[in-house]
Structures are given as C-alpha cells and as structure tokens.
Design an enzyme around this catalytic site. Structure first.
Site, short mmCIF file in Angstrom:
data_model
loop_
_atom_site.label_atom_id
_atom_site.label_comp_id
_atom_site.label_asym_id
_atom_site.label_seq_id
_atom_site.Cartn_x
_atom_site.Cartn_y
_atom_site.Cartn_z
N GLN A 1 -75.32 65.21 -22.10
CA GLN A 1 -75.82 65.84 -23.31
C GLN A 1 -75.82 67.36 -23.22
OE1 GLN A 1 -79.63 64.16 -24.45
NE2 GLN A 1 -79.05 62.16 -23.67
N TYR B 1 -68.59 70.23 -11.91
CA TYR B 1 -68.57 71.65 -11.53
C TYR B 1 -67.19 72.28 -11.77
CZ TYR B 1 -73.24 71.04 -9.72
OH TYR B 1 -74.58 70.79 -9.61
#
Length: 168
Positions: A96, A129
């Site tokens: 989200q 990442y």
C-alpha cells in the site's frame, strides 16, 4: 500510502516512541509478528536502540486507537556513510506504499541525504529496495562480528588481564 495511515518523523532518540504508554509495546509486537530478524527484542533493548537512533520514522493506522503499522530508522555520519535499519511494515499494510514512504522519509532526512553512500541489509526485500534505487553490491561482502551476549560487551571481563571493560 493508504489514506488512513499517518507517517511520523521522530526527532533523534524518538522520545515519544520510547515513553508514551503502549508505543514501545506496539513496536515490540510489530517486530515480533512481522520480521524474522528483530524478533525477541526486549523493551529495554528497544528503548536503548531508539535512544541511539538518529533518524526514526513510524507509520500509524486508525483514529483514536492508533496502531503502529510501519517503522524504520537510520544512522549516518552525515558525510560518507548512512545505514537504514529495521524497516518493517505489518503484513496487512504491505503493498500500500507504507514501506516506500518510510524509506523515502529516511532517505530525505538531512544526515542520510548528505551521505555519499547509503547502505542497508535485507533478507528478503531485494526487489522492493531495487525499485527504490538500491542495487546489490557484488564487490563488497557483509562481515559480521557476533557479540557474546545480547548485552554486547558491557561489563565483560578482558580475558588477558582480567580488567573490566567499560559499558556503553
């Protein structure tokens, strides 16, 4: 980020997170339930960790009964190196944008933003990442010096001369 999630950028030492009733317990629960690397940290260890952290960001969901749903922290010398630590998001809030907001807030903090290189260690978040601009470093290797106990070397005796080493 989800509409009902509020991001809080704490001052160095994260005083509110350390001492407001229930906040530290929620951090402990977040680590225990949603991370593999940070399970079992005591309240005293978490207080010390927060007190020594230069940058701390937390994400909270809900109104009056707010719940901690995300956390991250960083340390930096402000010039050459910075490290992101303990970025964790509750499973029901993953996907989200909460993790992205946590990492972006840490990266934007002055000491991290001014560092030449920003490091982090991850056990399973490589793809996440990488989407935020981090890349695997092939020419470096992670090295670990494992302390003898959870308390580190505080009060440990030096084996060669029997002198007590000073605690932190």
């Amino acid at each position: 980020m989800s509409g009902n999630v509020q991001l809080i950028r704490h001052r160095a030492g994260a005083l509110r997170l350390r001492w407001l009733p229930g906040h530290l317990r929620q951090l402990q629960q977040l680590f225990d339930q949603h991370s593999s690397w940070a399970q079992g940290r005591s309240m005293a260890q978490l207080r010390r960790m927060l007190a020594s952290s230069q940058m701390v960001v937390s994400a909270w969901s809900g109104g009056r009964r707010r719940r901690l749903v995300g956390f991250g922290r960083a340390s930096s010398d402000g010039v050459f190196r910075a490290v992101l630590w303990d970025v964790v998001v509750a499973k029901n809030h993953q996907g989200q944008g909460v993790g992205r907001q946590l990492v972006q807030a840490l990266l934007a903090s002055r000491a991290v933003a001014e560092a030449e290189r920003i490091y982090l260690m991850t056990t399973s978040g490589n793809g996440f990442y990488a989407r935020l601009g981090f890349e695997a470093v092939q020419h470096q290797q992670l090295m670990l010096h494992q302390q003898r106990s959870e308390a580190g070397n505080a009060g440990a005796e030096h084996k060669e001369c029997g002198d007590k080493l000073p605690g932190p």
